[in-house]
Design a protein around this motif. Structure first.
Motif, PDB file in Angstrom:
ATOM      1  N   SER A 134       1.708   9.615   5.923  1.00  0.00           N
ATOM      2  CA  SER A 134       1.816   8.179   5.635  1.00  0.00           C
ATOM      3  C   SER A 134       0.479   7.463   5.811  1.00  0.00           C
ATOM      4  CB  SER A 134       2.887   7.530   6.517  1.00  0.00           C
ATOM      5  OG  SER A 134       2.480   7.503   7.856  1.00  0.00           O
ATOM      6  N   HIS A 135      -0.478   8.090   6.499  1.00  0.00           N
ATOM      7  CA  HIS A 135      -1.760   7.398   6.683  1.00  0.00           C
ATOM      8  C   HIS A 135      -2.509   7.267   5.357  1.00  0.00           C
ATOM      9  CE1 HIS A 135      -4.810  10.545   6.217  1.00  0.00           C
ATOM     10  NE2 HIS A 135      -5.725   9.661   6.541  1.00  0.00           N
ATOM     11  N   LYS A 141      -1.465   5.700   3.071  1.00  0.00           N
ATOM     12  CA  LYS A 141      -1.241   4.314   2.656  1.00  0.00           C
ATOM     13  C   LYS A 141      -2.307   3.377   3.215  1.00  0.00           C
ATOM     14  CE  LYS A 141       3.033   4.594   4.185  1.00  0.00           C
ATOM     15  NZ  LYS A 141       4.401   4.247   4.614  1.00  0.00           N
ATOM     16  N   LEU A 142      -3.027   3.848   4.229  1.00  0.00           N
ATOM     17  CA  LEU A 142      -4.110   3.027   4.775  1.00  0.00           C
ATOM     18  C   LEU A 142      -5.237   2.953   3.756  1.00  0.00           C
ATOM     19  CD1 LEU A 142      -4.442   4.332   8.431  1.00  0.00           C
ATOM     20  CD2 LEU A 142      -3.525   2.148   7.683  1.00  0.00           C
ATOM     21  N   PRO A 143      -6.078   1.910   3.878  1.00  0.00           N
ATOM     22  CA  PRO A 143      -7.189   1.829   2.924  1.00  0.00           C
ATOM     23  C   PRO A 143      -8.141   3.013   3.071  1.00  0.00           C
ATOM     24  CG  PRO A 143      -7.403   0.167   4.660  1.00  0.00           C
ATOM     25  CD  PRO A 143      -6.041   0.761   4.799  1.00  0.00           C
ATOM     26  N   HIS A 144      -8.574   3.537   1.954  1.00  0.00           N
ATOM     27  CA  HIS A 144      -9.619   4.554   1.923  1.00  0.00           C
ATOM     28  C   HIS A 144     -10.715   4.097   0.967  1.00  0.00           C
ATOM     29  CE1 HIS A 144      -6.438   7.006   3.729  1.00  0.00           C
ATOM     30  NE2 HIS A 144      -7.366   7.852   4.094  1.00  0.00           N
ATOM     31  N   TYR A 145     -10.952   2.778   0.934  1.00  0.00           N
ATOM     32  CA  TYR A 145     -11.893   2.220  -0.045  1.00  0.00           C
ATOM     33  C   TYR A 145     -13.243   2.909   0.018  1.00  0.00           C
ATOM     34  CZ  TYR A 145      -8.722  -1.673   1.129  1.00  0.00           C
ATOM     35  OH  TYR A 145      -7.650  -2.433   1.435  1.00  0.00           O
ATOM     36  N   VAL A 146     -13.696   3.134   1.257  1.00  0.00           N
ATOM     37  CA  VAL A 146     -15.055   3.628   1.439  1.00  0.00           C
ATOM     38  C   VAL A 146     -15.181   5.069   0.953  1.00  0.00           C
ATOM     39  CG1 VAL A 146     -16.737   4.257   3.190  1.00  0.00           C
ATOM     40  CG2 VAL A 146     -15.643   2.026   3.284  1.00  0.00           C
ATOM     41  N   ASP A 147     -14.217   5.917   1.365  1.00  0.00           N
ATOM     42  CA  ASP A 147     -14.258   7.311   0.921  1.00  0.00           C
ATOM     43  C   ASP A 147     -14.117   7.368  -0.595  1.00  0.00           C
ATOM     44  OD1 ASP A 147     -13.981   7.445   3.583  1.00  0.00           O
ATOM     45  OD2 ASP A 147     -11.986   8.344   3.581  1.00  0.00           O
ATOM     46  N   PHE A 207       0.548  11.658   9.466  1.00  0.00           N
ATOM     47  CA  PHE A 207      -0.635  12.012   8.685  1.00  0.00           C
ATOM     48  C   PHE A 207      -0.411  11.800   7.194  1.00  0.00           C
ATOM     49  CE2 PHE A 207      -4.227  15.091   7.733  1.00  0.00           C
ATOM     50  CZ  PHE A 207      -5.183  14.164   8.092  1.00  0.00           C
ATOM     51  N   GLN A 254     -14.820   5.082  -2.755  1.00  0.00           N
ATOM     52  CA  GLN A 254     -16.046   4.589  -3.371  1.00  0.00           C
ATOM     53  C   GLN A 254     -17.094   5.695  -3.428  1.00  0.00           C
ATOM     54  OE1 GLN A 254     -16.393   1.458  -4.685  1.00  0.00           O
ATOM     55  NE2 GLN A 254     -18.189   2.419  -5.578  1.00  0.00           N
ATOM     56  N   SER A 255     -17.185   6.449  -2.339  1.00  0.00           N
ATOM     57  CA  SER A 255     -18.150   7.544  -2.297  1.00  0.00           C
ATOM     58  C   SER A 255     -17.816   8.584  -3.354  1.00  0.00           C
ATOM     59  CB  SER A 255     -18.142   8.197  -0.916  1.00  0.00           C
ATOM     60  OG  SER A 255     -18.434   7.254   0.082  1.00  0.00           O
ATOM     61  N   GLU A 256     -16.519   8.865  -3.523  1.00  0.00           N
ATOM     62  CA  GLU A 256     -16.100   9.843  -4.517  1.00  0.00           C
ATOM     63  C   GLU A 256     -16.328   9.318  -5.934  1.00  0.00           C
ATOM     64  OE1 GLU A 256     -15.980  12.661  -2.768  1.00  0.00           O
ATOM     65  OE2 GLU A 256     -14.044  13.286  -3.568  1.00  0.00           O
ATOM     66  N   LEU A 257     -16.086   8.004  -6.130  1.00  0.00           N
ATOM     67  CA  LEU A 257     -16.317   7.397  -7.438  1.00  0.00           C
ATOM     68  C   LEU A 257     -17.766   7.575  -7.858  1.00  0.00           C
ATOM     69  CD1 LEU A 257     -14.663   3.841  -7.600  1.00  0.00           C
ATOM     70  CD2 LEU A 257     -14.334   5.734  -9.178  1.00  0.00           C
TER      71      LEU A 257
END
Lengths: 284, 379
Positions: B338-339, B341-347, B336, B349-352
């Motif tokens: 290390s995950h 390191k996976l992309p979280h672009y979408v989340d 959990f 982006q939503s936070e941005l």
């Protein structure tokens, strides 16, 4: 493609798949309820999609065509890795086209193209309990669900309204399924929440570490929590996709140079490519 | 012009090739064999077997080799293999009183039936680097020392009763099992999801698979005031124990092998409650191989997690079974963490989008008539 020797079709043994299918059936019968299941260790780490993979492995058949996306894209490394895993262990056909897939395993997005009744979408879920960050104890949240005692979440959302003037949750936005169970939609952006409501496709959710499965049957009501005077709303962009020009899809921001210049592109790569292909067709 | 990043497949293949090369290191140096790891890094092998939940020194050594020596990665490899193994049956309960003892110490009694046997331990070594080990050839005299250890130092010990049973005769310590208590078939959390509150057998299974460092730190905290622990090491024993299985078609137990175990029983104070007079209570640890640190930590946490059944208050994380049991597993914890390191672009982006909106709104409110100035020029 042929499947890997020494392993059962789609990796898991048939006993385990049967156990998981029973949990899925229970989940379908009680929409939004988190069904505990004997989650297995998978050859990928927890948090990387082991729950979704166990669900996929249990429902996939030799005739299925699988699509795997991560952040909406088919070519992100983890989506590639999971797609390869099933291509290797089940020998099934894979696709990047949403319309061609019979099974779609996803992390953090729902495809822009509407899904149909003969498709199943399987969500990877890191934390299945929508109340976890309000109440960390399983013994307590279980009671809250049993009593439909969801006031704590309404209070949290209200506190956002009081502080910021609107609800400040942007992803993993809690929903109420079939007017009964509060459910985490998994960390999809709230932009995608409306797509879950009365979706024709069966929606399955797998949380590997939490060892929970839940489901939303086709055409079931999924309501994002809100207030009468502060209705639920989704993100909007002033920009359009720099590749296909879409002004209505979820856009990722891409930094293009050292000065921080940025463009916006569709997060759903298949949708974007489809629009580009459609616009080029008449010219050819 | 932006070009969508393609090539995840190729990147993964290249990453695997690079890792294989890095794992092998300088090819001018002889390759490490699995048997060398098994023979010469046995404590690392023991840890991998414990948290990997498989008693197989060879596979554990293989996992360590494949994981470049990373214990957590090796444990994960062994777990992912374990999960595909069929269950042939469950063994009979192990009789650790019949252990062929190689080491046995008690912190509570100077002498006791069966005696104290120091056995192989780092406990009383001075932690001074032995530079003679730097030399490629074996250190001088090492072979002779090994031989003499075999012939002279090894002690034959008869099976002997556990220390705490001696206290039991006076009723000073709780029974490990009530006289009228029937045999219970323990649950198996690798088959059924854990449901809280979990009974002691399940808790012990969880702790036996739990991360050594996590349990060590929690038990340390329990002794430093974040807990009500006043422990004594009643007994620690290491040795080999026979495993028996009753095959369905035979109906009687047969020996299927031997396992090396470390068992620890802790003695803790208990001030008594309305129902019970003051008495010593127990914490129990049982692990594969020579894993004393793990066995002691397990015993201490076992005791602290018993606070509710003993009528004590739950005040600290090490007494809270949901906290301990949900976070003890290194495979899950590592996965959990290390995950991220996976992309979280979408989340992200939503936070941005959210934070830009919140900031612009707060600037608008604060600047009042100066509202024409935008906080950020949106391109």
């Amino acid at each position: 493609m042929s499947q890997t020797e020494g392993y059962n079709f789609a990796y898991l043994d048939e006993q385990t798949k049967r156990m998981i299918r029973r949990a899925i059936l229970k989940g379908v019968a009680i929409p939004g309820y988190q069904v505990p299941f004997g989650g297995r260790e998978m050859p990928l780490p927890h948090g990387w999609g082991t729950g979704g993979m166990q669900v996929t492995a249990s429902v996939i058949g030799a005739d299925d065509r699988l699509k795997v996306i991560d952040q909406g894209a088919d070519d992100t490394t983890n989506a590639v890795s999971i797609r390869r895993f099933f291509a290797r262990t089940a020998g099934v056909e894979t696709t990047e086209r949403t319309v061609e897939a019979s099974l779609i395993q996803t992390r953090h997005r729902i495809p822009e193209t509407p899904l149909s009744n003969d498709q199943i979408i399987i969500y990877q879920v890191p934390v299945s309990e929508p109340l976890r960050f309000i109440e960390p104890r399983e013994t307590e949240t279980r009671k809250m669900h049993a009593l439909r005692e969801y006031g704590a979440m309404q209070v949290k959302l209200y506190e956002d309204v009081a502080r910021f003037g609107h609800i400040a949750t942007s992803y993993d936005y809690p929903v109420l399924v079939n007017d009964r169970y509060m459910m985490s939609p998994s960390p999809i952006p709230k932009f995608d929440n409306p797509k879950m409501d009365r979706m024709p496709a069966l929606q399955l959710f797998g949380a590997g570490f939490e060892k929970r499965i839940y489901a939303v049957p086709p055409y079931t009501s999924v309501k994002s929590l809100d207030f009468d005077d502060h209705p639920f709303e989704v993100q909007q962009w002033q920009e359009s996709c720099a590749i296909c020009g879409s002004d209505h899809s979820f856009l990722d921001e891409v930094i293009t140079d050292d000065n921080g210049s940025k463009i916006y592109v569709c997060s759903d790569t298949d949708y974007c490519a489809g629009r580009v292909a459609a616009s080029e067709e008449p010219q050819q | 012009m932006y070009v969508a990043v393609k090539g995840g497949e190729k990147a993964i293949d290249n990453a695997h090739a690079l890792m294989a090369k890095r794992r092998r290191g300088d090819t001018g140096i002889a390759e490490l064999s699995v048997e060398q790891i098994r023979q010469q890094l046995p404590l690392a092998v023991d840890r991998v077997m414990n948290e990997g939940s498989v008693y197989d020194p060879q596979l554990a050594a293989l996992a360590l080799k494949q994981a470049s020596g990373d214990a957590v990665e090796a444990i994960f490899l062994l777990r992912a293999y374990r999960t595909t193994l069929p269950r042939i049956g469950y063994s009979e309960p192990l009789d650790t009183e019949a252990m062929q003892i190689e080491r046995r110490v008690s912190g509570t009694f100077k002498d006791l039936p069966g005696g104290q046997i120091l056995g192989p331990t780092y406990d009383y070594t001075h932690r001074l680097l032995d530079f003679s080990l730097l030399a490629d050839a074996q250190a001088e005299g090492a072979e002779e020392a090994a031989e003499s250890a075999d012939s002279k130092l090894a002690v034959e010990v008869e099976a002997c009763p556990r220390v705490l049973e001696l206290l039991n005769k006076e009723g000073l310590i709780e029974n490990s099992r009530q006289p009228d208590e029937a045999d219970q078939v323990p649950g198996d959390l690798t088959r059924q999801p854990i449901s809280y509150p979990a009974d002691r057998a399940l808790r012990l299974q969880n702790l036996a698979r739990g991360d050594e460092g996590f349990l060590l730190s929690l038990s340390y905290a329990s002794m430093r005031g974040y807990g009500d622990s006043h422990p004594f090491a009643g007994e620690m024993r290491c040795g080999r124990v026979t495993v028996e299985l009753v095959p369905e078609e035979l109906g009687f137990p047969i020996e299927v092998g031997e396992v090396q175990l470390t068992e620890c029983e802790m003695v803790n104070q208990f001030h008594g409650s309305k129902e019970q007079p003051p008495q010593f209570t127990r914490g129990y640890g049982l692990v594969f191989g020579y894993s004393e640190r793990k066995a002691m930590s397990m015993a201490l946490i076992d005791r602290s997690l018993r606070c509710e059944e003993l009528g004590e208050q739950v005040l600290y994380p090490n007494q809270d079974q949901e906290f301990v049991l949900s976070h003890s597993d290194c495979v899950s914890a590592n996965g959990f963490v290390s995950h991220l390191k996976l992309p979280h672009y979408v989340d992200f982006q939503s936070e941005l989008e959210m934070i830009r909106r919140l900031r612009s709104e707060s600037v608008e409110v604060q600047s009042g008539d100066n509202a024409t100035e935008q906080p950020e020029a949106e391109a």
